[in-house]
Design a protein around this motif. Structure first.
Motif, short mmCIF file in Angstrom:
data_model
loop_
_atom_site.label_atom_id
_atom_site.label_comp_id
_atom_site.label_asym_id
_atom_site.label_seq_id
_atom_site.Cartn_x
_atom_site.Cartn_y
_atom_site.Cartn_z
N UNK A 116 0.83 -1.06 -0.12
CA UNK A 116 -0.23 0.04 -0.36
C UNK A 116 0.65 0.83 0.22
N UNK A 117 0.25 2.16 -0.70
CA UNK A 117 1.60 3.01 -1.04
C UNK A 117 0.15 4.25 0.22
N UNK A 118 0.87 4.54 0.87
CA UNK A 118 0.67 5.11 2.51
C UNK A 118 0.68 6.98 2.11
N UNK A 119 -0.71 7.55 2.11
CA UNK A 119 0.01 9.37 2.65
C UNK A 119 -1.00 10.37 3.21
N UNK A 120 0.28 10.73 4.56
CA UNK A 120 -0.50 11.08 5.41
C UNK A 120 -0.73 12.62 5.34
N UNK A 121 -2.04 13.23 6.03
CA UNK A 121 -2.72 14.44 5.84
C UNK A 121 -2.42 15.15 7.40
N UNK A 122 -2.23 16.04 7.30
CA UNK A 122 -2.37 16.54 9.15
C UNK A 122 -2.67 17.56 8.92
N UNK A 123 -3.22 18.25 10.30
CA UNK A 123 -4.45 20.12 10.03
C UNK A 123 -3.53 21.02 9.62
N UNK A 124 -2.22 20.99 9.10
CA UNK A 124 -2.18 22.75 8.39
C UNK A 124 -2.60 21.88 6.60
N UNK A 125 -2.66 20.63 6.04
CA UNK A 125 -3.21 20.66 5.02
C UNK A 125 -5.02 21.36 4.74
N UNK A 126 -5.77 20.91 6.03
CA UNK A 126 -6.90 21.30 6.47
C UNK A 126 -7.00 23.01 5.48
N UNK A 127 -8.54 22.95 5.21
CA UNK A 127 -8.61 24.61 3.79
C UNK A 127 -8.15 24.31 2.84
#
Length: 310
Positions: A270-281
């Motif tokens: 699996x190729x996993x991409x991690x998203x954080x609060x900095x990406x919101x908006x």
């Protein structure tokens, strides 16, 4: 804070002036500058954190009129996730259409048509039902935030309502305010979004040129023998997106579990991409990165709804 005359022990930390008089507090005591004044007719002990429930209880006790808490206030009391700007919002109070809306300081008054079936009690506080509340929010929230609030009500592990009941509420909603947005949001709800950020991320991906993702996709990992759920997955290409909230960082056990879980998924290709609060908006970078991963795994750039889409 000290009083020449003791305060009645039964007085709660936040109380109405009317209740204070009923418990023999004097006008002089109520004028003590150490007392907090959340809004007219209500007092709170110094240093007390005036939470939403206490504010509502005190306001309800201070007002003899028939009123219920609605809109943003009802949503927060029901546990619906809203943008941070509403954390300390004024109380939203709804009066019957035949009555004038409240003008009290610290409140937003509404005068609207509603019936007894659209009112429930949350810890003794009268509030609009989750269905009516969601409809009322359509006049305040943007499309994505309205969907996120609705998703929270449908979460399949602990649903507060059903899509059928929401549809019925929308059909019966007496106001035209936000109706177009409400109907569009209704068609975009999912019962597989665990959190508000996951809902916002899903909507951003669906609005892009990428294939539609599958929310909370279950995966069995033979090498580790574990079963996991990927927040947003593209099963045909084994690409997954995971939102990492701040609690993933501050909770040591959660952080270690996340790292192990991610490594186990990568071991299974699996190729996993991690998203954080900095990406919101602004999910532009996340969308671009996801597109690169998908193309690297054979996606031809043509949009197609996954047959496994929930």
């Amino acid at each position: 804070m000290s009083f020449r005359r003791p305060v009645a022990r039964q007085m709660p930390p936040v109380f109405s002036v009317r209740d204070a008089y009923a418990n023999d507090m004097t006008r002089g005591q109520l004028r003590n500058p150490a007392l907090q004044h959340p809004f007219r007719g209500v007092r709170a002990a110094p240093g007390v954190e005036i939470r939403l429930l206490e504010r509502c209880a005190a306001f309800a006790a201070s007002s003899p009129r028939v009123q219920v808490f609605s809109h943003v206030t009802a949503a927060l009391l029901h546990g619906m996730p809203l943008p941070e700007r509403f954390d300390n919002a004024p109380l939203h109070v709804m009066s019957p259409a035949s009555a004038r809306s409240t003008k009290a300081s610290g409140t937003v008054g509404h005068s609207a048509t509603f019936n007894s079936l659209e009112v429930v009690a949350v810890r003794g506080i009268p509030v609009t039902t989750v269905e009516r509340t969601w409809c009322d929010l359509a006049a305040i929230l943007g499309f994505a935030d309205l969907v996120a609030a609705g998703d929270s009500l449908l979460w399949h592990e602990n649903p507060a309502t059903t899509i059928e009941r929401l549809r019925d509420a929308v059909a019966r909603y007496p106001s035209q305010r936000g109706r177009r947005r409400m109907r569009a949001a209704l068609n975009s709800l999912s019962d597989h979004s665990r959190s508000r950020p996951e809902s916002l991320l899903r909507l951003a991906v669906v609005a892009s040129s990428l294939p539609d993702p599958v929310p909370n996709y279950p995966v069995f990992l033979p090498l580790s023998g574990k079963r996991i759920e990927i927040d947003l997955a593209f099963p045909d290409y084994k690409v997954g997106l995971e939102y990492q909230g701040d609690h993933h960082r501050t909770d040591r056990r959660q952080w270690r579990s996340d790292v192990r879980r991610g490594n186990d998924a990568v071991d299974e290709n699996w190729s996993m991409i991690y998203v954080t609060g900095d990406d919101l908006g602004n999910f532009d970078d996340v969308i671009a990165r996801t597109e690169r991963r998908l193309r690297a795994r054979g996606w031809n750039g043509k949009r197609a709804v996954s047959p496994k889409q929930r």
